[in-house]
Write an enzyme that holds these catalytic residues in place. Structure first.
Site, PDB file in Angstrom:
ATOM      1  N   CYS A 114       0.820  -1.213   0.000  1.00  0.00           N
ATOM      2  CA  CYS A 114       0.000   0.000   0.000  1.00  0.00           C
ATOM      3  C   CYS A 114       0.855   1.265   0.000  1.00  0.00           C
ATOM      4  CB  CYS A 114      -0.951  -0.005   1.191  1.00  0.00           C
ATOM      5  SG  CYS A 114      -2.648   0.172   0.671  1.00  0.00           S
ATOM      6  N   LYS A 173       1.859   4.095  -3.517  1.00  0.00           N
ATOM      7  CA  LYS A 173       0.783   4.935  -4.047  1.00  0.00           C
ATOM      8  C   LYS A 173       1.202   6.392  -4.037  1.00  0.00           C
ATOM      9  CE  LYS A 173      -2.799   5.360  -1.385  1.00  0.00           C
ATOM     10  NZ  LYS A 173      -4.081   4.773  -1.353  1.00  0.00           N
ATOM     11  N   ASP A 220     -15.218   9.930   0.446  1.00  0.00           N
ATOM     12  CA  ASP A 220     -15.397   8.953   1.525  1.00  0.00           C
ATOM     13  C   ASP A 220     -14.579   7.705   1.260  1.00  0.00           C
ATOM     14  OD1 ASP A 220     -16.531   8.178   3.917  1.00  0.00           O
ATOM     15  OD2 ASP A 220     -18.502   8.962   3.326  1.00  0.00           O
ATOM     16  N   ASP A 270     -13.485  -3.583 -15.700  1.00  0.00           N
ATOM     17  CA  ASP A 270     -12.577  -3.778 -16.827  1.00  0.00           C
ATOM     18  C   ASP A 270     -11.305  -2.999 -16.575  1.00  0.00           C
ATOM     19  OD1 ASP A 270     -12.233  -5.029 -19.313  1.00  0.00           O
ATOM     20  OD2 ASP A 270     -14.326  -4.556 -19.774  1.00  0.00           O
ATOM     21  N   ASP A 287     -19.528  -2.466 -21.546  1.00  0.00           N
ATOM     22  CA  ASP A 287     -20.180  -3.639 -20.945  1.00  0.00           C
ATOM     23  C   ASP A 287     -21.587  -3.285 -20.476  1.00  0.00           C
ATOM     24  OD1 ASP A 287     -18.216  -5.565 -21.270  1.00  0.00           O
ATOM     25  OD2 ASP A 287     -17.146  -4.940 -19.460  1.00  0.00           O
ATOM     26  N   GLY A 324     -11.918   5.564  -5.949  1.00  0.00           N
ATOM     27  CA  GLY A 324     -11.049   4.582  -6.568  1.00  0.00           C
ATOM     28  C   GLY A 324      -9.826   4.348  -5.719  1.00  0.00           C
ATOM     29  N   HIS A 325      -8.839   3.760  -6.326  1.00  0.00           N
ATOM     30  CA  HIS A 325      -7.604   3.448  -5.613  1.00  0.00           C
ATOM     31  C   HIS A 325      -6.454   3.652  -6.571  1.00  0.00           C
ATOM     32  CE1 HIS A 325      -5.045   1.470  -2.653  1.00  0.00           C
ATOM     33  NE2 HIS A 325      -4.503   0.810  -3.666  1.00  0.00           N
ATOM     34  N   SER A 326      -5.426   4.334  -6.101  1.00  0.00           N
ATOM     35  CA  SER A 326      -4.272   4.521  -6.977  1.00  0.00           C
ATOM     36  C   SER A 326      -3.057   3.888  -6.341  1.00  0.00           C
ATOM     37  CB  SER A 326      -4.016   6.007  -7.209  1.00  0.00           C
ATOM     38  OG  SER A 326      -3.566   6.597  -6.020  1.00  0.00           O
ATOM     39  N   ASP A 386     -20.553  -6.773 -26.444  1.00  0.00           N
ATOM     40  CA  ASP A 386     -19.525  -5.903 -27.025  1.00  0.00           C
ATOM     41  C   ASP A 386     -18.305  -6.761 -27.367  1.00  0.00           C
ATOM     42  OD1 ASP A 386     -19.067  -6.195 -24.255  1.00  0.00           O
ATOM     43  OD2 ASP A 386     -17.792  -4.411 -24.201  1.00  0.00           O
TER      44      ASP A 386
END
Ligand SMILES: Cc1cc2nc3c(=O)[nH]c(=O)nc-3n(C[C@H](O)[C@H](O)[C@H](O)COP(=O)(O)OP(=O)(O)OC[C@H]3O[C@@H](n4cnc5c(N)ncnc54)[C@H](O)[C@@H]3O)c2cc1C
Length: 733
Positions: A404, A407, A439, A456, A479, A529-531, A616
């Site tokens: 972690c 990042k 949040d 995806d 999708d 999200g997560h970077s 698709d």
């Protein structure tokens, strides 16, 4: 010993950004040289509005029909792919040397540590009223070339073509056009404001060119300064009026206004003032070369030869600047050899008092020009580019963390998200409250109507992070569209290349901005999200959508149903070709444009026309996704001639290029193929994996024509490519 994290070699970390703006002659050369001796931790980005840039020396030969487009243009996209340089296809519109950012009209600014500008110049259409409105300037060449192909070369008999100018470019242009249109009954007028053409050339060379103009039937009007332009009429100083049907503008060079708007010192014509080390006199971090800059100690006329000579010095000085080493001075030559083509395969040479002309001069010029271009069409095989031990002075590198810790730092992340919330309010704030990054977990809708979710993720397929964001978002949303649902929210999973905080923050901002530009149009809100950082860039999205009144099932095709495909195929093999250095930048551009087409409208039309099943087309290729739709019971017969291909895809197949996913995709469906059906070159496309591909729609035969028409009316390239059969086999012809 097992290989654990402790054995892992730390990946190189990106520590600073060198941005090259414009793919002019000097940049093309410098880029090639910088790529051959990379600097550890330095990332290079080229920003250019076009994938191809013309080599000015061969431009008249292109119009005269002696050379092809490919022979006269440097494929910047392919050069960057070879050089490992990021390629961003857009124009820059501004520069802030204090903030060290460059601005664009379509995305957030890009930060640089060092910047170099080589954007050329344009003919001055501003100082003559009407010129900008009614003429075709000779630059940008892309616009001239498209006008030439669409209009000029098709001029009707008796038409008058006027060229305004009197320098080397305009006489070469007039002679090239006169040569190629010699069989046609056209009048060509060359209007020159000065008492003679080719100021500064020796009289013998000038006389030779004047004779060539007469031989080619070009009407030369010297001392005829155009004062105003109206539709089909030139008003000359002194009151005379002349008629034209087409007008080309080729007068002295003018500078892009954003250069002076940047606040950096410029000369009296608005060109950036630079020192002998090719740096702006107002900012050491900004280099400028070619027509757009004036070396204040050595002002010279605007000509490509000077830009070419600056290329190697620029490469050296950019390298030295980022490494904190001393820079070299450049003294441009006082005279240069000018080789002017005379329409047919004759040329005249001029240097000081020397002049010569004839077919041998043309062959000489041809050899020099082709040698220049060979450097870009046949770049050398790259050495093992283990970066040199040199590291940019300003940004020391530390081994990157894993887990972690890998990042982006919180301060940079917050700043990026705050900027994006301001720029894309609709795509970062949901109606029910949550905002992007507000949040730990986002509230999503209650399951009424039903909530559909999909995920995806893509590895970096293009080097431009903004474009990567757009493609990944469009790809993920497909999708949802394929299921007939309406996107509402998304979460991002971002892996940034190991980099220092400011480089990573810039990348994150560009990537998310690109995706937000797509989500905004789709009415979808990015909630979080997560970077993290990793050895390569990746971007994925979890996307949520609400089920519509009528969902689109993936299964349920019935024998007799028509199969409609909504986008051309070939992204997999075109990008495979690019990785092998065998793709044309223009073809890659067309593939990117196709990947950016949303499937929203296609899906909506599929719903309206009662589609029986939809999916698709992505990683498993057309055949793989079709087999998924067909299930065990039904089969399909495909008409290969109806399957549309992206430009360049056919050439790639016939030269034996396949995506790495090709074999697996064929294996997936092999047992459903009839034993005697060969995977010919034409059939290979069925197994090509697609990124952000089109929809494959099954619809009853009686509604297929209406659906294709509706798709085409919306600008979507839909076509019936086959029919569902009772036998479970997959056949094609
Ligand atoms: C018909 C003709 C023939 C010529 N023949 C010769 C010749 O034989 N010999 C000679 O020495 N000179 C010749 N010239 C002059 C020559 O074209 C220029 O001097 C030369 O092209 C300048 O090179 P450059 O590197 O400054 O920029 P260019 O080669 O003009 O390249 C500029 C690049 O910057 C890009 N660009 C523009 N705006 C932006 C932006 N805002 N953001 C990002 N990128 C941007 C453009 O797309 C282009 O790729 C000729 C000119 C003409 C019109």
């Amino acid at each position: 010993m097992g290989s654990g994290p402790s054995d892992m070699k730390p990946a190189a970390q990106l520590a600073s950004d060198l941005v090259l703006v414009g793919g002019g002659h000097a940049h093309a050369l410098a880029l090639r040289m910088l790529a051959m001796a990379p600097v550890a931790g330095l990332r290079i980005t080229l920003v250019s509005p076009a994938t191809h840039t013309p080599y000015s020396g061969m431009l008249p030969g292109l119009l005269a029909g002696h050379y092809s487009f490919a022979e006269t243009h440097i494929d910047l996209a392919a050069l960057c792919a070879w050089a490992g340089v990021r390629f961003i296809r857009t124009s820059i519109t501004g520069l802030d040397p204090q903030q060290k950012t460059i601005a664009f009209s379509d995305r957030p600014p890009l930060t640089y540590d060092a910047l170099s500008i080589d954007i050329g110049s344009q003919p001055d259409t501003a100082s003559v009223p009407g010129a900008a409105e009614f003429s075709t300037p000779v630059k940008p060449v892309a616009a001239l070339w498209s006008r030439w192909q669409n209009t000029l070369s098709g001029l009707e008999s008796g038409a008058r073509l006027a060229i305004v100018g009197g320098g080397a470019g305009s006489v070469e242009l007039a002679l090239a056009i006169a040569h190629v249109l010699s069989e046609r009954n056209l009048a060509i007028d060359l209007y020159c404001g000065a008492p003679q053409i080719l100021q500064g050339y020796n009289p013998r060379a000038r006389r030779r060119v004047e004779r060539a103009l007469i031989d080619h039937g070009v009407h030369l009007h010297v001392d005829h300064r155009v004062a105003r332009v109206k539709a089909n009429a030139l008003y000359l100083q002194g009151g005379a009026k002349a008629h034209y049907d087409e007008l080309l503008w080729c007068t002295g060079a003018s500078a892009s206004p954003w250069l002076s708007d940047s606040g950096l010192p410029v000369d009296d014509r608005g060109f950036l003032a630079i020192t002998d080390t090719l740096q702006s006199t107002g900012s050491a971090a900004v280099f400028a070369v070619g027509d757009c800059a004036t070396q204040i100690n050595h002002p010279r006329p605007k000509a490509g030869v000077y830009a070419v000579r600056q290329g190697p010095v620029l490469a050296n000085n950019l390298r030295a600047y980022v490494l904190g080493q001393p820079l070299k001075s450049h003294a441009p030559q006082k005279r240069f050899l000018s080789l002017l083509s005379l329409g047919d395969k004759l040329a005249v040479a001029d240097r000081g008092p020397f002049s010569a002309s004839g077919a041998w001069v043309w062959r000489w010029k041809d050899r020099i020009d082709r040698e220049f271009m060979r450097r870009f069409s046949h770049p050398p095989v790259m050495p093992d580019t283990t970066p040199s031990s040199s590291v940019p002075a300003a940004n020391p590198i530390q081994a990157p963390c894993g887990g972690c810790g890998a990042k982006l730092a919180p301060a940079e992340l917050s700043a990026v998200l705050a900027g994006l919330r301001q720029r894309y309010p609709k795509a970062t704030q949901a109606d029910n409250g949550p905002t992007l990054g507000s949040d730990d977990a986002a509230v999503v809708m209650t399951p009424e109507p039903m909530l559909l979710q999909s995920v995806d993720s893509l590895r970096a397929l293009v080097s431009d992070p903004y474009l990567m964001g757009q493609i990944a978002a469009n790809h993920a949303l497909s999708d949802l569209y394929a299921c007939g649902s309406t996107p509402v929210s998304a979460q991002a999973l971002v892996t940034l290349p190991f980099s220092t905080a400011h480089v990573g923050a810039g990348d994150l901002e560009q990537m998310l901005a690109g995706s937000l530009s797509i989500f905004e149009k789709a009415g979808c809100v990015l909630l979080g999200g997560h970077s993290m950082q990793g050895p390569e860039c990746q971007l994925g999205f979890v996307v949520n959508g609400l089920s519509g009144e009528r969902s689109l099932p993936k299964h349920g095709l019935r024998p007799g149903d028509s199969l409609i495909l909504t986008k051309p195929l070939g992204t997999g093999l075109l990008f495979a070709a690019q990785m092998q250095g065998r793709a044309d930048g223009g073809d890659i551009e067309a593939a990117i444009e196709s990947m950016l087409v949303s499937n929203a409208v296609g899906a909506q039309l599929a719903v309206e026309h009662g589609a029986t099943a939809v999916t698709d087309v992505t990683g498993f290729g057309l055949a793989g996704h079709l087999i998924e739709m067909l299930g065990e019971e039904a089969g399909a017969s495909l008409n290969l001639a109806a399957v549309s291909l992206l430009p360049g895809a056919n050439e790639a197949i016939t030269t034996g290029i396949h995506s790495s996913g090709f074999a697996g995709n064929y294996a997936l469906v092999a047992d459903r193929c009839e034993a005697d059906v060969a995977v010919t070159d034409a059939a290979a496309i069925l197994f090509d994996p697609q990124t952000s591909g089109g929809l494959l729609i099954g619809v009853s035969a009686d509604r297929s024509r209406a659906l294709v028409q509706a798709l085409n009316d919306q600008g979507i390239e839909g076509a019936v490519i086959g029919v569902v059969t009772e036998s479970p086999a997959l056949v094609w012809a």
